[in-house]
Design a protein around this motif. Structure first.
Motif, PDB file in Angstrom:
ATOM      1  N   GLN A 188       0.545  -2.232   3.110  1.00 20.49           N
ATOM      2  CA  GLN A 188       1.442  -3.310   2.896  1.00 20.49           C
ATOM      3  C   GLN A 188       0.845  -4.553   1.801  1.00 20.49           C
ATOM      4  N   LYS A 189      -0.504  -4.640   1.729  1.00 22.08           N
ATOM      5  CA  LYS A 189      -1.024  -5.360   0.520  1.00 22.08           C
ATOM      6  C   LYS A 189      -0.597  -4.911  -0.815  1.00 22.08           C
ATOM      7  N   TYR A 190      -0.412  -3.754  -1.165  1.00 19.01           N
ATOM      8  CA  TYR A 190      -0.255  -3.333  -2.367  1.00 19.01           C
ATOM      9  C   TYR A 190       0.969  -2.482  -2.569  1.00 19.01           C
ATOM     10  N   ASP A 191       1.682  -2.712  -1.706  1.00 19.66           N
ATOM     11  CA  ASP A 191       3.237  -2.102  -1.586  1.00 19.66           C
ATOM     12  C   ASP A 191       3.205  -0.741  -2.132  1.00 19.66           C
TER      13      ASP A 191
END
Length: 238
Positions: A188-191
């Motif tokens: 989620q953080k780095y897509d």
């Protein structure tokens, strides 16, 4: 992009059984380290091809990627390459799986692996953490190492796909809660793409494991590849 990791909770009880019935963590780790460079022996890296494939994928992981205990063409990398070829992708999957690797060891060797390739990969499938579990290493350290590898790959302009692991419940609820969020949180953080549990479809079926109770048979690898290929194709086409 993210799947609900709770749907994989049923696998935890069997993971506990694998740890209990398989080699003790120290013994299993010793077995893995005895074949530290199994990826260079068991194959999956078709570097001698006369024509370079259009797509280069690096399968960067541990013994689950390296094809531990299997014939040269039966491991994750060569089977993934064969499956992607079947669906029309001109692809080479470079086997960068090293048995015994923790996330820390993977981080140390990542630059060397990338620099040794003939060109920049189109995708790195990153799957480490199983040996961190066997050693009972701190989830915070596992996350830091995984995050450093993701940042390193993105810094080079390389697409990343994570394949996650789940902690067995015998390590405790607190440990499991800290470990099991690592891969979804990083995705989620780095897509980036996430395949939540690499062993989906295999855990819970003892006949799909080698006698050590830890590594999939050739049939087990086929099941894993069959489940992961659609998402790999989706990433390549995105």
């Amino acid at each position: 992009m993210l799947k609900n990791i709770i749907s994989y909770g049923f696998t935890l009880a069997f993971l506990q059984l694998l740890i209990a019935c398989g080699p003790a963590p120290e013994e299993a780790q010793a077995d893995l380290e005895d074949v530290e460079m199994v990826s260079t022996e068991t194959g999956g890296d078709q570097t001698a091809e006369a024509k370079e494939a259009e797509i280069l994928i690096v399968a960067f992981g541990d013994s689950l990627y390296a094809g531990y205990g299997l014939d040269q063409k039966e491991g994750f990398a060569p089977e993934l390459q064969a499956a992607l070829t079947t669906v029309g992708k001109d692809v080479r999957v470079h086997n960068a799986g090293v048995s015994g690797d923790t996330t820390a060891a993977g981080l140390r060797r990542m630059d060397f692996v990338l620099d040794s390739l003939s060109r920049k990969p189109d995708l790195v499938i990153l799957g480490l953490g199983g040996n961190d579990l066997l050693r009972g290493l701190k989830p915070a350290d596992t996350r830091d190492n995984m995050e450093a590898m993701v940042k390193k790959l993105q810094g080079r302009g390389i697409s990343v796909m994570l394949t996650g692991m789940l902690a067995p419940p015998n390590l405790g609820a607190v440990f499991s809660d800290e470990f099991n969020v690592i891969y979804p949180a990083l995705a989620q953080k780095y897509d980036i793409a996430l395949y939540p549990f690499f062993m989906e479809g295999v855990v819970g079926h003892p006949d799909l494991f080698l006698p050590d109770g830890l590594h999939p048979t050739a049939k087990g690898i086929d099941i894993i590849v069959g489940k992961i290929v659609p998402q790999v194709v989706e990433v390549l086409e995105s």
